[in-house]
Design an enzyme around this catalytic site. Structure first.
Site, PDB file in Angstrom:
ATOM      1  N   ASP A   1     -12.317  14.919  -1.080  1.00 54.67           N
ATOM      2  CA  ASP A   1     -11.064  14.391  -2.052  1.00 54.67           C
ATOM      3  C   ASP A   1     -11.015  12.955  -1.735  1.00 54.67           C
ATOM      4  O   ASP A   1     -10.408  12.575  -0.532  1.00 54.67           O
ATOM      5  CB  ASP A   1      -9.830  15.130  -1.512  1.00 54.67           C
ATOM      6  CG  ASP A   1      -9.793  16.507  -1.926  1.00 54.67           C
ATOM      7  OD1 ASP A   1     -11.147  17.236  -1.924  1.00 54.67           O
ATOM      8  OD2 ASP A   1      -8.919  17.319  -2.124  1.00 54.67           O
TER       9      ASP A   1
ATOM     10  N   LYS B   1      -7.866  15.315  -9.446  1.00 51.09           N
ATOM     11  CA  LYS B   1      -6.459  15.984  -8.770  1.00 51.09           C
ATOM     12  C   LYS B   1      -5.483  14.895  -9.028  1.00 51.09           C
ATOM     13  O   LYS B   1      -5.582  13.997  -8.925  1.00 51.09           O
ATOM     14  CB  LYS B   1      -6.932  15.928  -7.231  1.00 51.09           C
ATOM     15  CG  LYS B   1      -5.802  16.354  -6.152  1.00 51.09           C
ATOM     16  CD  LYS B   1      -6.456  16.350  -4.608  1.00 51.09           C
ATOM     17  CE  LYS B   1      -5.526  16.625  -3.585  1.00 51.09           C
ATOM     18  NZ  LYS B   1      -6.022  16.551  -2.328  1.00 51.09           N
TER      19      LYS B   1
ATOM     20  N   LYS C   1      -7.189  19.987 -10.063  1.00 46.86           N
ATOM     21  CA  LYS C   1      -6.337  20.276  -8.963  1.00 46.86           C
ATOM     22  C   LYS C   1      -5.101  19.797  -8.997  1.00 46.86           C
ATOM     23  O   LYS C   1      -4.805  18.559  -9.232  1.00 46.86           O
ATOM     24  CB  LYS C   1      -6.946  19.635  -7.397  1.00 46.86           C
ATOM     25  CG  LYS C   1      -6.610  20.302  -6.273  1.00 46.86           C
ATOM     26  CD  LYS C   1      -7.218  19.891  -5.087  1.00 46.86           C
ATOM     27  CE  LYS C   1      -6.415  20.052  -3.827  1.00 46.86           C
ATOM     28  NZ  LYS C   1      -7.309  19.875  -2.669  1.00 46.86           N
TER      29      LYS C   1
END
Length: 243
Positions: free
Chosen positions: A99, A164, A196
């Site tokens: 991430d 995300k 996400k």
């Protein structure tokens, strides 16, 4: 479009949960407990600091639970060489998912080359390792939804497997409006990228809201662990309390 009963929503939300501990003072012992909970609940992944990746990989060996970690986090402004070193080390340690925070301040300032350099470098390493890259666009720090759409499109263009919303370290994290904007960008790009939602998602009602947005934008049944994640620390308790 409806997702069914509270129990149905809770089960789906657990299956797409990245059970997260990115506290500043967290410990190896806490990461081990996180893995025990993840294994028992059959969540999608754990998300931990890079230094805890080896222990989590060992603890979750033989399970389908993936190990995610964070780089260029939370600032999105670390030197490129440091981000590359963090990413390469995490992948060597067995991380399945990286991430990475988009250098969103650079992007907002018009320095697209600096932002692209980070994403392209991480993407190359992740692709070579057979892992996945989730790009955190820090939607709560962007000035408006047009900027959210631009950041999502930029992330997709530079190899994001997931877009995300947030680090969870800023005053505003995930919001329904930002989620819908990101999902619309994903749909416009062909729908092959996942989404996400992270930061401030704590209740069953929160989970239902984001899943319903995903179903409305992307279609019924789109949200699976391969396409949708929640990043959260306290959500699992709320979901497991549903009967």
């Amino acid at each position: 479009m409806t997702l069914g009963s509270d129990l149905d929503v809770a089960r789906l939300a657990i299956s797409v949960l990245d059970l997260t501990d990115l506290g500043d003072d967290t410990t190896a012992e806490a990461a081990a407990v996180l893995c025990e909970r993840a294994r028992a609940a059959s969540v999608a992944a754990v998300c931990v600091w890079p230094r805890f990746v080896p222990g989590c990989v060992a603890a979750l060996d033989g399970t389908p639970v993936r190990v995610a970690t964070v780089v260029d986090f939370p600032s999105g402004a670390e030197p490129l060489d440091d981000v590359v070193e963090q990413t390469a080390g995490a992948l060597r340690d067995g991380a399945n998912e990286i991430d990475v925070v988009l250098p969103y301040r650079a992007l907002l300032a018009g320095d697209t080359a600096a932002a692209a350099d980070v994403l392209d470098a991480v993407c190359g390493l992740v692709t070579d390792a057979g892992a996945h890259m989730k790009v955190i666009i820090e939607s709560g720090e962007l000035p408006d939804l047009a900027a959210v759409a631009d950041a999502a499109q930029f992330a997709i263009a530079h190899g994001a497997d997931f877009v995300k919303t947030s680090t969870g370290k800023t005053p505003v994290s995930a919001t329904p409006d930002a989620a819908e904007t990101i999902l619309e960008a994903i749909r416009a790009a062909g729908g092959a990228v996942g989404f996400k939602a992270s930061g401030g998602i704590r209740t069953l009602a929160d989970a239902r809201t984001y899943l319903e947005i995903a179903e409305r934008v992307m279609g019924e049944g789109w949200a699976t662990p391969a396409t949708f994640r929640f990043g959260a620390s306290g959500l699992l308790d709320a979901l497991q309390s549903v009967r």
